[in-house]
Design a protein around this motif. Sequence first.
Motif, PDB file in Angstrom:
ATOM      1  N   ILE A  96      28.758  35.665  39.630  1.00 47.83           N
ATOM      2  CA  ILE A  96      29.960  35.609  38.795  1.00 47.83           C
ATOM      3  C   ILE A  96      29.710  34.771  37.544  1.00 47.83           C
ATOM      4  CG2 ILE A  96      32.338  34.750  38.673  1.00 47.83           C
ATOM      5  CD1 ILE A  96      32.584  35.555  41.670  1.00 47.83           C
ATOM      6  N   GLU A  97      29.089  33.621  37.722  1.00 50.79           N
ATOM      7  CA  GLU A  97      28.814  32.751  36.583  1.00 50.79           C
ATOM      8  C   GLU A  97      27.924  33.460  35.562  1.00 50.79           C
ATOM      9  OE1 GLU A  97      27.599  28.151  35.696  1.00 50.79           O
ATOM     10  OE2 GLU A  97      26.901  29.044  37.545  1.00 50.79           O
ATOM     11  N   GLU A  98      26.892  34.118  36.033  1.00 51.29           N
ATOM     12  CA  GLU A  98      25.990  34.843  35.134  1.00 51.29           C
ATOM     13  C   GLU A  98      26.726  35.979  34.422  1.00 51.29           C
ATOM     14  OE1 GLU A  98      22.013  37.619  35.408  1.00 51.29           O
ATOM     15  OE2 GLU A  98      22.258  36.026  36.883  1.00 51.29           O
ATOM     16  N   TYR A  99      27.540  36.711  35.169  1.00 56.61           N
ATOM     17  CA  TYR A  99      28.297  37.817  34.572  1.00 56.61           C
ATOM     18  C   TYR A  99      29.238  37.310  33.483  1.00 56.61           C
ATOM     19  CZ  TYR A  99      31.414  41.761  34.026  1.00 56.61           C
ATOM     20  OH  TYR A  99      32.155  42.782  33.492  1.00 56.61           O
ATOM     21  N   LEU A 100      29.965  36.253  33.775  1.00 58.59           N
ATOM     22  CA  LEU A 100      30.905  35.718  32.794  1.00 58.59           C
ATOM     23  C   LEU A 100      30.196  35.188  31.552  1.00 58.59           C
ATOM     24  CD1 LEU A 100      33.464  33.850  35.091  1.00 58.59           C
ATOM     25  CD2 LEU A 100      33.766  36.051  33.940  1.00 58.59           C
ATOM     26  N   GLN A 101      29.010  34.651  31.712  1.00 52.91           N
ATOM     27  CA  GLN A 101      28.273  34.110  30.577  1.00 52.91           C
ATOM     28  C   GLN A 101      27.621  35.195  29.731  1.00 52.91           C
ATOM     29  OE1 GLN A 101      25.514  31.317  32.282  1.00 52.91           O
ATOM     30  NE2 GLN A 101      27.031  29.688  32.404  1.00 52.91           N
ATOM     31  N   ASN A 102      27.199  36.286  30.357  1.00 54.26           N
ATOM     32  CA  ASN A 102      26.376  37.267  29.650  1.00 54.26           C
ATOM     33  C   ASN A 102      27.087  38.548  29.232  1.00 54.26           C
ATOM     34  OD1 ASN A 102      24.128  35.575  29.846  1.00 54.26           O
ATOM     35  ND2 ASN A 102      23.683  36.320  31.900  1.00 54.26           N
ATOM     36  N   SER A 103      28.199  38.876  29.858  1.00 49.75           N
ATOM     37  CA  SER A 103      28.882  40.119  29.519  1.00 49.75           C
ATOM     38  C   SER A 103      29.540  40.006  28.153  1.00 49.75           C
ATOM     39  CB  SER A 103      29.936  40.468  30.561  1.00 49.75           C
ATOM     40  OG  SER A 103      30.557  41.686  30.213  1.00 49.75           O
ATOM     41  N   LYS A 104      29.344  41.024  27.338  1.00 51.03           N
ATOM     42  CA  LYS A 104      29.909  41.043  25.979  1.00 51.03           C
ATOM     43  C   LYS A 104      31.181  41.887  25.896  1.00 51.03           C
ATOM     44  CE  LYS A 104      26.390  38.708  24.546  1.00 51.03           C
ATOM     45  NZ  LYS A 104      26.452  37.330  24.888  1.00 51.03           N
ATOM     46  N   LYS A 105      31.584  42.487  27.004  1.00 52.16           N
ATOM     47  CA  LYS A 105      32.703  43.429  26.982  1.00 52.16           C
ATOM     48  C   LYS A 105      33.968  42.891  27.636  1.00 52.16           C
ATOM     49  CE  LYS A 105      29.718  47.399  26.775  1.00 52.16           C
ATOM     50  NZ  LYS A 105      29.413  48.725  27.261  1.00 52.16           N
ATOM     51  N   ILE A 106      34.037  41.605  27.902  1.00 45.00           N
ATOM     52  CA  ILE A 106      35.216  41.038  28.565  1.00 45.00           C
ATOM     53  C   ILE A 106      36.250  40.684  27.511  1.00 45.00           C
ATOM     54  CG2 ILE A 106      36.099  39.155  29.986  1.00 45.00           C
ATOM     55  CD1 ILE A 106      33.297  38.943  31.233  1.00 45.00           C
ATOM     56  N   ALA A 107      37.423  41.319  27.595  1.00 47.59           N
ATOM     57  CA  ALA A 107      38.510  41.021  26.669  1.00 47.59           C
ATOM     58  C   ALA A 107      39.452  39.968  27.240  1.00 47.59           C
ATOM     59  CB  ALA A 107      39.300  42.291  26.356  1.00 47.59           C
ATOM     60  N   LEU A 108      39.574  39.949  28.565  1.00 51.86           N
ATOM     61  CA  LEU A 108      40.495  39.033  29.234  1.00 51.86           C
ATOM     62  C   LEU A 108      40.035  38.853  30.676  1.00 51.86           C
ATOM     63  CD1 LEU A 108      43.300  37.500  29.298  1.00 51.86           C
ATOM     64  CD2 LEU A 108      44.249  39.651  30.144  1.00 51.86           C
ATOM     65  N   ILE A 109      40.098  37.628  31.139  1.00 48.33           N
ATOM     66  CA  ILE A 109      39.827  37.351  32.544  1.00 48.33           C
ATOM     67  C   ILE A 109      41.175  37.161  33.239  1.00 48.33           C
ATOM     68  CG2 ILE A 109      38.838  35.722  34.190  1.00 48.33           C
ATOM     69  CD1 ILE A 109      36.776  35.017  31.985  1.00 48.33           C
ATOM     70  N   VAL A 110      41.390  37.889  34.320  1.00 41.82           N
ATOM     71  CA  VAL A 110      42.589  37.722  35.130  1.00 41.82           C
ATOM     72  C   VAL A 110      42.152  37.016  36.413  1.00 41.82           C
ATOM     73  CG1 VAL A 110      44.489  38.850  36.322  1.00 41.82           C
ATOM     74  CG2 VAL A 110      43.642  39.792  34.150  1.00 41.82           C
ATOM     75  N   PHE A 111      42.627  35.809  36.566  1.00 43.60           N
ATOM     76  CA  PHE A 111      42.256  34.954  37.692  1.00 43.60           C
ATOM     77  C   PHE A 111      43.445  34.896  38.646  1.00 43.60           C
ATOM     78  CE2 PHE A 111      41.401  30.250  38.907  1.00 43.60           C
ATOM     79  CZ  PHE A 111      40.709  30.620  40.044  1.00 43.60           C
ATOM     80  N   VAL A 112      43.256  35.360  39.875  1.00 51.01           N
ATOM     81  CA  VAL A 112      44.340  35.438  40.857  1.00 51.01           C
ATOM     82  C   VAL A 112      44.175  34.305  41.879  1.00 51.01           C
ATOM     83  CG1 VAL A 112      45.483  36.890  42.569  1.00 51.01           C
ATOM     84  CG2 VAL A 112      44.421  37.950  40.566  1.00 51.01           C
ATOM     85  N   ILE A 113      45.249  33.523  42.015  1.00 54.17           N
ATOM     86  CA  ILE A 113      45.270  32.449  43.009  1.00 54.17           C
ATOM     87  C   ILE A 113      46.527  32.593  43.865  1.00 54.17           C
ATOM     88  CG2 ILE A 113      43.876  30.837  41.657  1.00 54.17           C
ATOM     89  CD1 ILE A 113      46.406  29.469  40.730  1.00 54.17           C
ATOM     90  N   ASP A 114      46.546  31.926  44.977  1.00 48.32           N
ATOM     91  CA  ASP A 114      47.674  31.999  45.912  1.00 48.32           C
ATOM     92  C   ASP A 114      48.711  30.941  45.535  1.00 48.32           C
ATOM     93  OD1 ASP A 114      49.418  31.881  48.170  1.00 48.32           O
ATOM     94  OD2 ASP A 114      47.786  32.545  49.488  1.00 48.32           O
ATOM     95  N   ILE A 115      49.924  31.378  45.247  1.00 43.86           N
ATOM     96  CA  ILE A 115      50.984  30.466  44.821  1.00 43.86           C
ATOM     97  C   ILE A 115      51.410  29.500  45.928  1.00 43.86           C
ATOM     98  CG2 ILE A 115      52.947  31.926  45.466  1.00 43.86           C
ATOM     99  CD1 ILE A 115      54.250  31.117  42.775  1.00 43.86           C
ATOM    100  N   ARG A 116      51.156  29.861  47.174  1.00 41.59           N
ATOM    101  CA  ARG A 116      51.660  29.080  48.299  1.00 41.59           C
ATOM    102  C   ARG A 116      50.843  27.839  48.615  1.00 41.59           C
ATOM    103  NH1 ARG A 116      51.340  33.567  52.690  1.00 41.59           N
ATOM    104  NH2 ARG A 116      49.302  33.605  51.697  1.00 41.59           N
ATOM    105  N   HIS A 117      49.650  27.739  48.036  1.00 41.32           N
ATOM    106  CA  HIS A 117      48.755  26.640  48.388  1.00 41.32           C
ATOM    107  C   HIS A 117      48.176  25.980  47.137  1.00 41.32           C
ATOM    108  CE1 HIS A 117      48.890  28.429  52.371  1.00 41.32           C
ATOM    109  NE2 HIS A 117      48.482  29.575  51.853  1.00 41.32           N
ATOM    110  N   GLU A 118      47.814  24.720  47.269  1.00 41.12           N
ATOM    111  CA  GLU A 118      47.086  24.074  46.186  1.00 41.12           C
ATOM    112  C   GLU A 118      45.744  24.778  46.039  1.00 41.12           C
ATOM    113  OE1 GLU A 118      46.782  19.893  45.976  1.00 41.12           O
ATOM    114  OE2 GLU A 118      48.946  19.610  46.018  1.00 41.12           O
ATOM    115  N   PRO A 119      45.180  24.771  44.845  1.00 38.82           N
ATOM    116  CA  PRO A 119      43.899  25.449  44.643  1.00 38.82           C
ATOM    117  C   PRO A 119      42.810  24.909  45.569  1.00 38.82           C
ATOM    118  CG  PRO A 119      44.884  24.854  42.543  1.00 38.82           C
ATOM    119  CD  PRO A 119      45.716  24.208  43.612  1.00 38.82           C
ATOM    120  N   THR A 120      42.041  25.825  46.116  1.00 44.06           N
ATOM    121  CA  THR A 120      40.923  25.456  46.989  1.00 44.06           C
ATOM    122  C   THR A 120      39.745  24.989  46.139  1.00 44.06           C
ATOM    123  OG1 THR A 120      39.946  27.660  46.932  1.00 44.06           O
ATOM    124  CG2 THR A 120      41.625  27.241  48.648  1.00 44.06           C
TER     125      THR A 120
END
Length: 110
Positions: free
Chosen positions: A13-37
């Motif tokens: 994931i880290e490599e993809y996010l650093q190297n991909s040139k076609k990402i317009a927006l990252i949608v990060f999904v987390i669970d509202i019911r819990h503090e972030p893990t």
Amino acid sequence: MSKQEQAKVGSFIEEYLQNSKKIALIVFVIDIRHEPTANDKLMYDYIFKTNLPCLVLANKADKIAITKVDNMVENLQEILNPLKDMIFLPFSSERKVYTEKVWEELQMYL
């Protein structure tokens, strides 16, 4: 998933996010019911380092009282993004509630 597999996926994931040139927006999904893990925090750090636009969806908003949704979203943002330079929105993929605002944000990147 084993810790070894998690590390492998994290590296991918880290490599993809650093190297991909076609990402317009990252949608990060987390669970509202819990503090972030720890994994949520790690993923947030990967995303933050990319300097790409990001929309954080606090999913499963239908699983908590409607009166608590805004406070839970605000709490998640305070933990992950105290500068508040990313948009955090409630969402429910199961019941399709809170979708209007999410679609408004997504359409700005289409």
